[in-house]
Enzyme design. Sequence first.
Site, PDB file in Angstrom:
ATOM      1  N   LYS A 181      -9.347  47.265   5.405  1.00 49.23           N
ATOM      2  CA  LYS A 181     -10.708  47.257   4.855  1.00 49.23           C
ATOM      3  C   LYS A 181     -11.508  48.389   5.484  1.00 49.23           C
ATOM      4  O   LYS A 181     -11.379  48.644   6.686  1.00 49.23           O
ATOM      5  CB  LYS A 181     -11.355  45.898   5.155  1.00 49.23           C
ATOM      6  CG  LYS A 181     -12.667  45.626   4.436  1.00 49.23           C
ATOM      7  CD  LYS A 181     -13.168  44.207   4.725  1.00 49.23           C
ATOM      8  CE  LYS A 181     -14.474  43.898   4.043  1.00 49.23           C
ATOM      9  NZ  LYS A 181     -14.940  42.519   4.331  1.00 49.23           N
ATOM     10  N   SER A 240     -16.448  40.052   0.355  1.00 48.85           N
ATOM     11  CA  SER A 240     -16.537  41.507   0.358  1.00 48.85           C
ATOM     12  C   SER A 240     -15.200  42.216   0.514  1.00 48.85           C
ATOM     13  O   SER A 240     -15.113  43.410   0.241  1.00 48.85           O
ATOM     14  CB  SER A 240     -17.463  41.973   1.490  1.00 48.85           C
ATOM     15  OG  SER A 240     -16.920  41.627   2.752  1.00 48.85           O
ATOM     16  N   SER A 271     -15.609  36.320   3.306  1.00 44.09           N
ATOM     17  CA  SER A 271     -15.222  37.595   2.702  1.00 44.09           C
ATOM     18  C   SER A 271     -13.724  37.850   2.645  1.00 44.09           C
ATOM     19  O   SER A 271     -13.293  38.796   1.994  1.00 44.09           O
ATOM     20  CB  SER A 271     -15.890  38.751   3.442  1.00 44.09           C
ATOM     21  OG  SER A 271     -17.247  38.807   3.070  1.00 44.09           O
TER      22      SER A 271
END
EC number: 6.3.5.7
Lengths: 556, 551
Positions: B127, B202, B226
């Site tokens: 990420k 996210s 997330s």
Amino acid sequence: MAFTLFRNVIQAQPLFLHSSALLRRKNGVLYCTMKSTSQSQTQTATEEKQQQKSPQKVKVSPQKQMKEVSKIAADYEAVIGIETHVQLSTLTKAFCSCPYSYGAQPNTCICPVCMGLPGALPVLNSRVIECAVKLALALNCKLSFSSKFDRKQYFYPDLPKGYQISQFDIPIATGGSIDLDLPLEFGGGHRRFGITRIHMEEDAGKLMHSGNGSYSLVDLNRAGVPLLEIVSEPDMRTGIEASEYAAELQRVVRYLGVGNGNMQEGSLRCDVNVSVRPIGQAEFGTKVEIKNLNSFSSINRAIDFEISRQVNLHNQGQQDSIVQETRLWEEGAQKTVTMRKKEGLADYRYFPEPDLPEVVLTKDYVDSVGKSLPELPEAKRRRYEEMGLSMQDVLFLANDITVADFFDATIQKGADVKLAANWIMGDIAAYMKNEKLSIIDIKLVPHELAELIASIKSGTISGKIGKEILFELLAKGGTVKGLIEEKDLVQITDLGDIEKMVDKVIAENPKQLEQYRSGKTKLQGYFAGQVMKASKGKANPGVLNKVLVEKLNAKV
Amino acid sequence: MLSTLHSPRSLSRFPLHLTSSVKPRAASASSLSDYPPSPPLPVAQSPGGAPASQILTIRRSLLSGSVTATQLAESYLSRLRLTEPQLNSFIHVSDSVLKSAQEIDDKIAKGGGEALGPLAGVMVGVKDNICTVDMPSTGGSRILENYRPPFDATAVKRLKEKGGIVVGKTNLDEFGMGSTTEGSGFQVTANPWDLGRVPGGSSGGSASAVSARQCVVSLGSDTGGSVRQPASFCGVVGLKPTYGRVSRFGLMAYASSLDVIGCLGTSVADVGIFLNAISGHDKFDATSSKQEVPDFESLFASINLLESKPLSGLKVGLIRETLDDGVDSGVKSAINAAVLHMQELGCIVNEVSLSSFSLGLPAYYILASSESSSNLSRYDGVRYGKQTVSDELNALYADSRASGFGPEVKMRILMGTYALSAGYYDAYYKRAQQVRTLIRESFKTALDSNDILISPAAPSVAYEMGEKKNDPLSMYAGDIMTVNVNLAGLPALVVPCGFVEGGPSGLPVGLQMIGAAFHEEKLLKIGHLFEQTLQGCRFVPPLVADDPTWE
């Protein structure tokens, strides 16, 4: 590494400017850096008073200054509190493993943590806690066995994370006190002032503004250096009390070895709050904060100036124009000027620092730190006093821990207390001053000073020879015994030997003898000098004079 | 919203997408003829349809010499090139993947196969709010466009040390603030199950990339769900470890007291092996735990799949508040089917009530916003990142931040600044902390009498793109299932458990299993058994199922 930029305003450069005494108002915020000095770090309040050499400084004798203030302020009382920031001399910064050394090239003592890079996290240096506990115990504070860190939030280019890691509602220590003795030239006397709290926090970096103000440079070497903030109770009433409070705090810090306490380098920084009120009034007047106090004497003079200023406003019925503000001490003009108004409106949005766990102290830990504390200045002064030394001597010897240690070691070797004090405060101090050395730099060791004192006391050498040996020891080292032997300096006390020398001198100076015997008795000194010369200074003066007088006055 | 008329049981047993996944390969192969042929991949799918560990399969293949790390890397890269134009999972793709793979092959050639790390040759997506030294790390924000960190996050450092190959940096909602990945400052990521839908957020890029087999596993971060919600939306396994299990050093902080780095993979075993590789105390993170990290891998080997009731007597608490109104009926059905499945495995499932559950959402948004308002202060344009030319200090701050941050980030900074302001602190931040304590206690009570707790991972399946864009409150409400777990700091595993009708071949639903602090081992064991015994569900999105290079 170039990283700090402020296009147009703050420039991207490896920061080439060395710290210099810059003082400039920038964007409504004043920032100053202190002048770098390489002089010894043992500057103290008393020494400072002796060396006010800056041409800008107005020389005012302490007595005169005090008289003036007390004349103006007869009906008023000043209330003074001090916030002190002490930089800790830990090997590494508070929350990362960067070393910090004052005066290093800009931005060479930095890492992702103290630069506030994305993803970097603080990890507390346990030495910071140790220093805080030491100082808290030395200042008789109550320790919080569980305290925490908080974030104090504001934007400024020298604050990389946009917040300062500090302690807010639960500081590591609260409610202590500090004892001190005022210098005799300020009337002397013992004082005890309250300590409100001590908390741990990190320092910010430094800004350096270009000469024309078109850009500023950021040096983050200092960012993240550990500080202890010590807040006093509003217990002080005069400039000298405040400056002596700061000086005593410096002594304690140096005795403990937690910091170098050097004001010129900014390792010890004082912000002072001053208000005045009519004598008898219970509530405080409006307080004014004074910054830019770079020496103990400037603390003293700035406060006395500020007291006069505020009292004058009271006397003129203009006390309403005393507003809560930050004022700046201007050393050149010897006055305080407004820096920024509307204090107290800043909202730092404190909240608990989530990146750091609670700081938990155990009783065992605190006890072990307590046991490691050295004898503190106050205890030392009381001990010296009990040994029979005068307050003047006590204050001198206890002022600097290295001097005190030297003195203690000397008397531990059996030296006479008063004689040891006299040698240290007299010839040794003078030598150190001339040579710009501290007591740890001289070659003389306490053991030899004790030996020297003993040798004089026992009559092995004369006081005069003793002095000669002392300077030899100071500059080159060696032992008293070795020097006496090497230079054949043992005092001649044998009556027969001295008589022979006297006889010889009298025989060689018939003319002077005649003059002496015809009444010019002043010539005794001449004869004594000749004999002493012949003995290479080794003749015991008492014996010599006794023999000489006998021989000169002998009936022929 | 999405719903289905099928009975829950039949829904999970016969997912709708089966029809598409059995399409003859030749039918779609022609459209891929422009791409160079990729070598076949080792089969990472057990015959019964239950997902096998890709990591273990890769290790076996490398050691046996049936495939090289380079061939593996090429295969993933070619699929990545194929699917990325539609998905946009990655903000940046590494250009040193083949070089890293070659190094592994060299090692094997020199007979060093035994010394290979547990992640050797495993393609990992990271990420983009997790720092990598050799690639840009933007946090999905324009304020850090082109920013390159001088260090690897501890999790990245550890996965590299164990042989993992970082394939690229995955897309996310700016600084992790969002639930759709539409809040990225750079691009919108699509859900591999339906390109018109969001992958969740996210960690949407990480979930999408794993789901589409652009990489084997990926790192995400989970502040309020997330990792878990996008895992649910994309039909992959997502694990949010206990707070402190994985070092946060190198993770761009959103809300420090809630943030954890988590793992996504296509099987529970992969996620467990991956977690083991990145976990453990880190001297650079004072909040990382010194708890021992178990060897999850041996756990998977020892599980007996032939036993008829392998989870006999295990107490499972179904959180009543998570099946209230506001949860899609299709999701409810899938969860009910999962409950039946767990009962078949021998679990005793009871409903438990967490009285403070509904308070979690407002408390979470206050605490997370407050901390983020502080954590994002460092993006001031002075030392790095976007800087607007200004002739005055305050303008420099204001303009740099105004142009660098997106609207969601700005809103949260404003909310957090407000909540921490003098006079409001007690009413907001302090109260939210009190709620947090209540939530922690209620979880503790529930977990004292249950081995694990279960709930849906999200109240719905993947949204249509744009659906929540102008309705932030409704987007925030979607986090109801997950935020409480972050407030309590507990570990939670999301395992795909069924489908809801929608998209070309159904939309996956995730089951959330919540355990006591540092009991990841228990979650992984249960999750693995659940996954391996779940019949008829195959969580391979149509985008990949149609790809001839897959399997």
